[in-house]
Write a protein that holds these residues in place. Structure first.
Motif, PDB file in Angstrom:
ATOM      1  N   UNK A  57       0.824  -1.209   0.000  1.00 36.35           N
ATOM      2  CA  UNK A  57       0.000   0.000   0.000  1.00 36.35           C
ATOM      3  C   UNK A  57       0.858   1.258   0.000  1.00 36.35           C
ATOM      4  N   UNK A  58       1.945   1.259   0.782  1.00 34.65           N
ATOM      5  CA  UNK A  58       2.830   2.418   0.818  1.00 34.65           C
ATOM      6  C   UNK A  58       3.489   2.689  -0.516  1.00 34.65           C
ATOM      7  N   UNK A  59       3.925   1.620  -1.187  1.00 33.23           N
ATOM      8  CA  UNK A  59       4.567   1.777  -2.494  1.00 33.23           C
ATOM      9  C   UNK A  59       3.579   2.309  -3.528  1.00 33.23           C
ATOM     10  N   UNK A  60       2.392   1.714  -3.561  1.00 31.65           N
ATOM     11  CA  UNK A  60       1.383   2.137  -4.541  1.00 31.65           C
ATOM     12  C   UNK A  60       0.944   3.573  -4.281  1.00 31.65           C
ATOM     13  N   UNK A  61       0.738   3.924  -3.019  1.00 28.22           N
ATOM     14  CA  UNK A  61       0.291   5.283  -2.684  1.00 28.22           C
ATOM     15  C   UNK A  61       1.309   6.325  -3.130  1.00 28.22           C
ATOM     16  N   UNK A  62       2.568   6.076  -2.832  1.00 28.76           N
ATOM     17  CA  UNK A  62       3.616   7.032  -3.212  1.00 28.76           C
ATOM     18  C   UNK A  62       3.718   7.154  -4.728  1.00 28.76           C
ATOM     19  N   UNK A  63       3.713   6.030  -5.413  1.00 26.17           N
ATOM     20  CA  UNK A  63       3.812   6.032  -6.876  1.00 26.17           C
ATOM     21  C   UNK A  63       2.626   6.786  -7.485  1.00 26.17           C
ATOM     22  N   UNK A  64       1.425   6.533  -6.972  1.00 25.18           N
ATOM     23  CA  UNK A  64       0.232   7.186  -7.511  1.00 25.18           C
ATOM     24  C   UNK A  64       0.277   8.690  -7.279  1.00 25.18           C
ATOM     25  N   UNK A  65       0.703   9.099  -6.093  1.00 21.65           N
ATOM     26  CA  UNK A  65       0.743  10.534  -5.777  1.00 21.65           C
ATOM     27  C   UNK A  65       1.695  11.263  -6.719  1.00 21.65           C
ATOM     28  N   UNK A  66       2.895  10.718  -6.933  1.00 16.55           N
ATOM     29  CA  UNK A  66       3.861  11.485  -7.725  1.00 16.55           C
ATOM     30  C   UNK A  66       3.686  11.326  -9.235  1.00 16.55           C
ATOM     31  N   UNK A  67       2.956  10.295  -9.674  1.00 20.79           N
ATOM     32  CA  UNK A  67       2.738  10.145 -11.122  1.00 20.79           C
ATOM     33  C   UNK A  67       1.406  10.729 -11.578  1.00 20.79           C
ATOM     34  N   UNK A  68       0.473  10.916 -10.654  1.00 20.52           N
ATOM     35  CA  UNK A  68      -0.863  11.379 -11.043  1.00 20.52           C
ATOM     36  C   UNK A  68      -1.229  12.722 -10.405  1.00 20.52           C
ATOM     37  N   UNK A  69      -0.224  13.405  -9.873  1.00 25.18           N
ATOM     38  CA  UNK A  69      -0.440  14.735  -9.301  1.00 25.18           C
ATOM     39  C   UNK A  69       0.842  15.545  -9.492  1.00 25.18           C
ATOM     40  N   UNK A  70       0.791  16.848  -9.218  1.00 26.08           N
ATOM     41  CA  UNK A  70       2.012  17.656  -9.376  1.00 26.08           C
ATOM     42  C   UNK A  70       3.077  17.385  -8.315  1.00 26.08           C
ATOM     43  N   UNK A  71       2.777  16.582  -7.306  1.00 28.24           N
ATOM     44  CA  UNK A  71       3.735  16.341  -6.223  1.00 28.24           C
ATOM     45  C   UNK A  71       4.991  15.657  -6.740  1.00 28.24           C
ATOM     46  N   UNK A  72       6.151  16.063  -6.228  1.00 31.14           N
ATOM     47  CA  UNK A  72       7.416  15.434  -6.591  1.00 31.14           C
ATOM     48  C   UNK A  72       7.541  14.101  -5.869  1.00 31.14           C
ATOM     49  N   UNK A  73       8.431  13.216  -6.340  1.00 36.41           N
ATOM     50  CA  UNK A  73       8.648  11.952  -5.619  1.00 36.41           C
ATOM     51  C   UNK A  73       9.059  12.151  -4.163  1.00 36.41           C
TER      52      UNK A  73
END
Length: 324
Positions: free
Chosen positions: A197-213
Motif C-alpha cells: 500500500x505504501x509503495x502504490x500510494x507514493x507512486x500514484x501521488x507522484x505520477x498522477x499529481x504535481x507532487x514530486x517523488x
C-alpha cells in the motif's frame, strides 16, 4: 567505484533477508522468494552495467555540483539527526518532515537534502556525535555526485547512497548495530500488505499529481510513522518502517517500473525483506532505502528480461504464409 558500492549494498541486505527466513520464528517457505529476489537484483545490476558503460563513453560523470550536493546532504543529515537525538522524534517522522519541507521550500535541492535525511536517521548510539554524522554525510554526498548518472530513476537509490556513507563511518569505528527479534508469523502478512500500500500510494501521488517523488514519499512516511505506531502498538514501528521503506520504491520513475501493479509487487518484496532483516544492521540510516532499491532493481531486471525475450521472439518469428 560508485556503481559497485551501490550495487553491492542491496545484495547484502537481501542475503541477510534470506538468512532471516532460516532463523527461529522465520518462515523457510519464504526463502525461495527472497532468493529469487536476490537473483533478480543480479539481473538488474547486469543491465545497469551496460548503462554504466554508456555513461563512461559519453563522459557524463561530473563534479560540478559537488559543493551544493555536499551542503544539501549535510543540512538534511543534521536536521534529521538533531530531531532524533535532541527532540526524541522517531527517525521515520523526522526524515519525512525534512523531506516535505525540502520539497516545498527548496524543491531544486530536495533530492540531496532527502538523501542526507536518510543519513540522519542513524541511531545516535551508532554515531555517538554530530561529527560522525557529518562525516557520513560528506561521504554520502561524494557518492551521490559520482553515482548520479547510474541507476537513475530507481527508487531507493538515495537511501542506498546514505547507507554506504553510514557504513563507511560506523564499521571502522566499531559501532554496535542494533538487533531486533524477528516478527511472529501473524505479523508478516500485515507488514507485506502495508508495504504494498505504501509503495502504490507514493507512486500514484507522484505520477498522477504535481507532487514530486520526494514530497510523495515524505507524506506517506509521515502518515505511516505517526499513525501506525499509535494504532498497532507492538507491531506499529515495524509496519511504519515497512511503509516508509516501500515509499522509496514508490518514488521510481514510470519509465523504470511502469504501473501500480508492478510497484505493488515491489512493495511486497520490500515488506518481506524489512521483516526478515530486523536482526541485522539495525539503527543504520539508509537501510530501508537500500531494501527498496534492491526490490526495484529486481523488478526492473525482470521487466527488462521479459521485454528482451519478447523482442527476440518477434525478431525470429517466421513470416505468415500467403494464402490464395
Amino acid at each position: 567505484m560508485g556503481f559497485l558500492l551501490l550495487a553491492v549494498a542491496p545484495l547484502v541486505l537481501f542475503g541477510f533477508g534470506v538468512w532471516g527466513t532460516f532463523l527461529p520464528r522465520g518462515l523457510v517457505i519464504l526463502s525461495p522468494a527472497l532468493i529469487a529476489g536476490t537473483l533478480g537484483i543480479g539481473v538488474g545490476i547486469r543491465y545497469e552495467w551496460w548503462e554504466l558503460r554508456r555513461v563512461i563513453d559519453d563522459g557524463t560523470v561530473t563534479m560540478r555540483e559537488a559543493h551544493w550536493n555536499l551542503l544539501a546532504v549535510v543540512c538534511g543529515t543534521l536536521l534529521t539527526f538533531g530531531g532524533v537525538a535532541e527532540l526524541g522524534t522517531s527517525p521515520i517522522v523526522a526524515a519525512s518532515v525534512v523531506g516535505i519541507i525540502a520539497a516545498v521550500v527548496v524543491p531544486n535541492t530536495a533530492i540531496p537534502v532527502y538523501c542526507g535525511a536518510f543519513v540522519g536517521m542513524t541511531s545516535p548510539e551508532l554515531f555517538g556525535s554530530y561529527w560522525y554524522a557529518t562525516l557520513a554525510a560528506v561521504l554520502a554526498s561524494l557518492l551521490f555526485t559520482v553515482a548520479h548518472p547510474v541507476f537513475h530513476g530507481l527508487g531507493g537509490k538515495l537511501g542506498t547512497t546514505a547507507f554506504v556513507g553510514v557504513l563507511l563511518v560506523v564499521v571502522p569505528t566499531a559501532g554496535s548495530f542494533q538487533s531486533g527479534p524477528l516478527p511472529g508469523q501473524p505479523v508478516i502478512l500485515p507488514v507485506v500488505g502495508f508495504a504494498a500500500l505504501g509503495a502504490i500510494s507514493t507512486f500514484t501521488i507522484h505520477t498522477r499529481s504535481p507532487a514530486s517523488p520526494v514530497l510523495a514519499s515524505g507524506l506517506v512516511g509521515a502518515v505511516g510513522g505517526l499513525l501506525l505506531p499509535w494504532f498497532f502498538d507492538a507491531s506499529g514501528e515495524l509496519l511504519a518502517a515497512a511503509v516508509y521503506s516501500a515509499s522509496f520504491a514508490g518514488m521510481t520513475d514510470p519509465k523504470r517500473i511502469p504501473n501500480e501493479w508492478w510497484i505493488g509487487a515491489t512493495g511486497i518484496g520490500v515488506g518481506l525483506v524489512v521483516a526478515y532483516t530486523t536482526p541485522f544492521l539495525g539503527g543504520s540510516g539508509g537501510k530501508l532505502g537500500t531494501i527498496a532499491f534492491g526490490s526495484c532493481l529486481g523488478i526492473h531486471g525482470i521487466l527488462r528480461m521479459v521485454n528482451i525475450f519478447q523482442l527476440s521472439r518477434r525478431a525470429y518469428q517466421p513470416p505468415e504464409e500467403e494464402t490464395t
